[in-house]
Design a protein around this motif. Sequence first.
Motif, mmCIF file in Angstrom:
data_model
loop_
_atom_site.group_PDB
_atom_site.id
_atom_site.type_symbol
_atom_site.label_atom_id
_atom_site.label_comp_id
_atom_site.label_asym_id
_atom_site.label_seq_id
_atom_site.Cartn_x
_atom_site.Cartn_y
_atom_site.Cartn_z
ATOM 1 N N ALA A 85 5.007 -3.433 -6.924
ATOM 2 C CA ALA A 85 4.125 -4.266 -7.615
ATOM 3 C C ALA A 85 4.576 -4.477 -9.067
ATOM 4 O O ALA A 85 4.406 -5.477 -9.861
ATOM 5 C CB ALA A 85 2.564 -3.645 -7.605
ATOM 6 N N GLN B 223 4.392 0.628 -2.674
ATOM 7 C CA GLN B 223 3.889 -0.482 -2.936
ATOM 8 C C GLN B 223 3.490 -0.576 -4.531
ATOM 9 O O GLN B 223 3.465 -1.688 -5.217
ATOM 10 C CB GLN B 223 2.316 -0.893 -2.596
ATOM 11 C CG GLN B 223 2.471 -0.873 -0.793
ATOM 12 C CD GLN B 223 1.216 -1.412 -0.301
ATOM 13 O OE1 GLN B 223 0.259 -1.417 -0.774
ATOM 14 N NE2 GLN B 223 1.303 -1.507 1.158
ATOM 15 N N LEU C 76 5.588 -7.097 -0.986
ATOM 16 C CA LEU C 76 4.507 -6.279 -1.252
ATOM 17 C C LEU C 76 3.802 -5.585 -0.248
ATOM 18 O O LEU C 76 3.248 -4.383 -0.478
ATOM 19 C CB LEU C 76 3.644 -7.097 -2.506
ATOM 20 C CG LEU C 76 2.486 -6.211 -3.069
ATOM 21 C CD1 LEU C 76 3.308 -5.330 -3.885
ATOM 22 C CD2 LEU C 76 1.666 -7.282 -3.917
ATOM 23 N N GLN D 120 7.822 -6.869 -9.367
ATOM 24 C CA GLN D 120 7.295 -8.061 -9.214
ATOM 25 C C GLN D 120 6.604 -8.289 -10.473
ATOM 26 O O GLN D 120 6.659 -9.771 -11.003
ATOM 27 C CB GLN D 120 6.411 -8.305 -8.033
ATOM 28 C CG GLN D 120 7.059 -8.185 -6.953
ATOM 29 C CD GLN D 120 6.457 -8.717 -5.645
ATOM 30 O OE1 GLN D 120 5.300 -9.552 -5.761
ATOM 31 N NE2 GLN D 120 6.734 -8.339 -4.436
ATOM 32 N N THR D 121 5.825 -7.651 -11.089
ATOM 33 C CA THR D 121 5.237 -8.007 -12.403
ATOM 34 C C THR D 121 6.078 -8.320 -13.571
ATOM 35 O O THR D 121 6.032 -9.230 -14.210
ATOM 36 C CB THR D 121 4.045 -6.609 -12.849
ATOM 37 O OG1 THR D 121 3.180 -6.626 -11.854
ATOM 38 C CG2 THR D 121 3.258 -7.204 -14.059
#
Length: 283
Positions: A137, A133, A127, A140-141
Motif C-alpha cells: 500500500a 499489504q 494489493l 502504491q501510494t
Amino acid sequence: MSNEDATRENRLREELPEEVRPDADEAPEAPQTAEEDGGRSAELTGRQRLVKGLWPPRVSRAQLIVAVLLFGLGFGLAVQVASNSDGDSALRGARQEDLVRILDELDDRTQRLEDEKQGLEKQRDELENSSDQAEEARRQTVEKERQLGILAGTVAAEGPGIRITIDDTKGTVEADMLLDAIQELRAAGAEAMQVNGVRIVAGTYLSDAGNAVSVDGNKINAPYRFKVIGKPQDLEPALNIPGGVVQTLEKEQAVVTIERSDKIVVDALRAAKRPDYARSSSR
C-alpha cells in the motif's frame, strides 16, 4: 274518368256534410316545381357552406397551445438536423486516408482506456495478494503521489512526445485556438505539457491579452512553443485531423511545426496549492 265513376263521386259528395264538402270549382294546389323548391337551398352552395363553417376559424385556447408546442418541437428538430448535417460536412468531404487516420485515433483512445483499466485492476490484485499489504500500500501510494504530482505540475516529467511551434506573424491567433489545441492533446493522451514556460494543468485558463495570450495570468507572446509528453503516434495525428487544430491555425495564416521526439522534458513547475475549502473525507 268513366260516367259510372263520375256518378259515384257526385253521390258521395252529396252525402258529405256541407262544411267538409270540397268545392268542385276549387282546383288542387299545383306542386312546387324543382326550380322553386331548390331556389332556397341554392342560396348557399356546398362550397359556400364549407367556407362559412371554416372561416372565421373557431380556435380554442387549448388548441392554440398545442399548435404552439408542435411548432416549437418541429423547429427544434429542424435545428438539430441542420446542426448534425453541419457537423458531418467536414467528415463527408474528408479523404479516405484522413478517415482511416481518425478511425485509428479512436481505436488508440479505446486501447488507452483499456490499458488504464487493466493497470488499476493489476494494482488491486497486487494489493489483495501481497503478503505484506501495508508495504504494498505504501509503494502504491508513493507511485500514485508521483503520478498526481505530474498531473498537478508540481514535479518535472520527461518522456517521448512532440514539440509544437506556432508562429503567429499576423497576430491572428487567439486564446480559444490555443485552448482547442490543449484540449485536443489531452484527448489524444497527453500526460504533461507546457507552453512558453508555463505548465498546463487541469485548472489552466487562457484569455486574450492584446496581441498576446495570457495563460493562468502569465502573458506569453508568439511564437507559441508547446512541449507535450505522450505517445507521438497519437498526439500528432490528433492535431492534423480534417478541420482540426492545424487547419484552423493555418486559415489564420499561422505557421505550425510539429516535431516528434523520444525525450521531451517538461520542467515548468506549479506551486502546490492548498485548497481553501475542500478537505479529505476519508477517516
